[in-house]
Design a protein around this motif. Structure first.
Motif, short mmCIF file in Angstrom:
data_model
loop_
_atom_site.label_atom_id
_atom_site.label_comp_id
_atom_site.label_asym_id
_atom_site.label_seq_id
_atom_site.Cartn_x
_atom_site.Cartn_y
_atom_site.Cartn_z
N VAL A 18 0.84 -1.20 0.00
CA VAL A 18 0.00 0.00 0.00
C VAL A 18 0.88 1.25 0.00
CG1 VAL A 18 -1.67 1.33 1.38
CG2 VAL A 18 -1.98 -1.14 1.05
N GLY A 19 1.96 1.22 0.75
CA GLY A 19 2.85 2.38 0.81
C GLY A 19 3.42 2.76 -0.54
N GLN A 20 3.87 1.77 -1.30
CA GLN A 20 4.41 2.06 -2.63
C GLN A 20 3.34 2.61 -3.56
OE1 GLN A 20 6.44 -1.55 -3.85
NE2 GLN A 20 7.84 -1.44 -2.13
N LEU A 21 2.14 2.03 -3.52
CA LEU A 21 1.05 2.53 -4.36
C LEU A 21 0.62 3.93 -3.94
CD1 LEU A 21 -1.18 -0.67 -4.63
CD2 LEU A 21 0.12 0.41 -6.47
N LEU A 22 0.57 4.17 -2.65
CA LEU A 22 0.19 5.49 -2.14
C LEU A 22 1.21 6.54 -2.57
CD1 LEU A 22 -1.68 7.29 -0.43
CD2 LEU A 22 -0.32 6.59 1.59
N ALA A 23 2.49 6.20 -2.46
CA ALA A 23 3.54 7.13 -2.89
C ALA A 23 3.40 7.46 -4.36
CB ALA A 23 4.92 6.54 -2.58
N GLU A 24 3.15 6.44 -5.18
CA GLU A 24 2.94 6.68 -6.62
C GLU A 24 1.78 7.63 -6.83
OE1 GLU A 24 2.54 3.13 -9.02
OE2 GLU A 24 4.25 2.20 -7.98
N ARG A 25 0.67 7.36 -6.16
CA ARG A 25 -0.54 8.19 -6.32
C ARG A 25 -0.28 9.63 -5.92
NH1 ARG A 25 -6.11 7.02 -5.38
NH2 ARG A 25 -5.62 4.98 -6.23
N LEU A 26 0.49 9.83 -4.85
CA LEU A 26 0.77 11.18 -4.36
C LEU A 26 1.94 11.84 -5.09
CD1 LEU A 26 0.36 10.58 -0.50
CD2 LEU A 26 -1.31 11.60 -2.08
N GLY A 27 2.65 11.07 -5.91
CA GLY A 27 3.80 11.62 -6.63
C GLY A 27 4.99 11.92 -5.74
N VAL A 28 5.18 11.05 -4.72
CA VAL A 28 6.28 11.24 -3.78
C VAL A 28 7.06 9.94 -3.65
CG1 VAL A 28 5.10 13.07 -2.48
CG2 VAL A 28 4.82 10.67 -1.78
N ALA A 29 8.17 9.98 -2.94
CA ALA A 29 9.00 8.80 -2.74
C ALA A 29 8.44 7.93 -1.60
CB ALA A 29 10.43 9.20 -2.41
N PHE A 30 8.76 6.63 -1.66
CA PHE A 30 8.40 5.68 -0.62
C PHE A 30 9.65 5.29 0.15
CE2 PHE A 30 8.07 1.17 0.69
CZ PHE A 30 7.03 1.29 1.60
N ARG A 31 9.52 5.18 1.46
CA ARG A 31 10.65 4.76 2.30
C ARG A 31 10.15 3.79 3.35
NH1 ARG A 31 14.91 9.07 4.94
NH2 ARG A 31 16.12 7.61 6.22
N ASP A 32 10.93 2.75 3.59
CA ASP A 32 10.59 1.70 4.54
C ASP A 32 11.71 1.64 5.59
OD1 ASP A 32 10.36 -0.79 5.89
OD2 ASP A 32 9.41 -1.71 4.16
N THR A 33 11.37 1.82 6.85
CA THR A 33 12.41 1.86 7.88
C THR A 33 13.09 0.50 8.07
OG1 THR A 33 10.79 1.57 9.67
CG2 THR A 33 11.44 3.83 9.11
N ASP A 34 12.41 -0.60 7.75
CA ASP A 34 13.09 -1.91 7.82
C ASP A 34 14.23 -1.95 6.80
OD1 ASP A 34 11.66 -2.97 9.92
OD2 ASP A 34 10.38 -4.24 8.67
N ALA A 35 14.01 -1.39 5.62
CA ALA A 35 15.07 -1.33 4.61
C ALA A 35 16.22 -0.45 5.10
CB ALA A 35 14.52 -0.83 3.28
N ASP A 36 15.88 0.64 5.80
CA ASP A 36 16.92 1.51 6.37
C ASP A 36 17.76 0.76 7.39
OD1 ASP A 36 15.82 3.54 4.83
OD2 ASP A 36 14.97 4.65 6.51
N VAL A 37 17.10 -0.03 8.22
CA VAL A 37 17.82 -0.84 9.23
C VAL A 37 18.75 -1.82 8.53
CG1 VAL A 37 17.54 -2.63 10.99
CG2 VAL A 37 16.11 -0.59 11.06
#
Length: 167
Positions: A18-37
């Protein structure tokens, strides 16, 4: 700088999808803190748990959330347990926090019972239920928007979030 939306919820709630789709819809970047860790630790989250312990993972996670809330202006997905840290809960105040609510049977289907998720070893269904029951009040208390994800298409969920984000 502040995220447009911060997604919280248990494993299997759909935060990444949902986060990736929402970011696309809003025209912004997606970030996941698990990936940051994982980037910081140089290994998968499951390896951090096994090799370094949950306490070390929670330290890395809290730091990742703190940095992301300060640096990221898109859609941010937090790991399911990130909200356990009081400091993280305090940092979330004032942000648009979206709780993706999911029932146990849907979460189990999405996560799978042969999951590599470290907190779901041994009896995954029982562990997931305990985890969801314990965290639900925290998720609900932090949420500015609650969206049920059971039996719903990710696009429908995104539509509801976009509507809820409108001033």
């Amino acid at each position: 700088m502040s995220p447009r939306a911060v997604l919280i919820g248990p494993p299997g709630s759909g935060k990444s999808t949902v986060g990736q789709l929402l970011a696309e819809r809003l025209g912004v970047a997606f970030r996941d803190t698990d990936a940051d860790v994982e980037r910081t630790a140089g290994k998968p989250v499951s390896d951090v748990f096994i090799e370094d312990g949950e306490e070390r993972f929670r330290e890395l996670e809290a730091d990742a959330v703190r940095r992301a809330l300060a640096e990221h202006d898109g859609v941010l997905s937090l790991g399911g347990g990130a909200i356990l840290a009081e400091a993280t809960r305090e940092l979330l105040a004032g942000h648009p926090v979206v709780y993706l609510e999911v029932g146990l049977s849907n979460a189990v289907q999405r996560v799978g019972l042969a999951s590599a998720r470290p907190l779901l070893v041994l009896n995954p269904r029982s562990q997931l239920k305990k985890l969801m029951d314990a965290r639900r009040p925290l998720y609900e208390g932090l949420a500015t928007i609650v969206v049920t994800t059971d039996e719903r298409d990710p696009g429908q969920i995104v539509d509801e979030i976009v509507e809820g984000l409108k001033p």
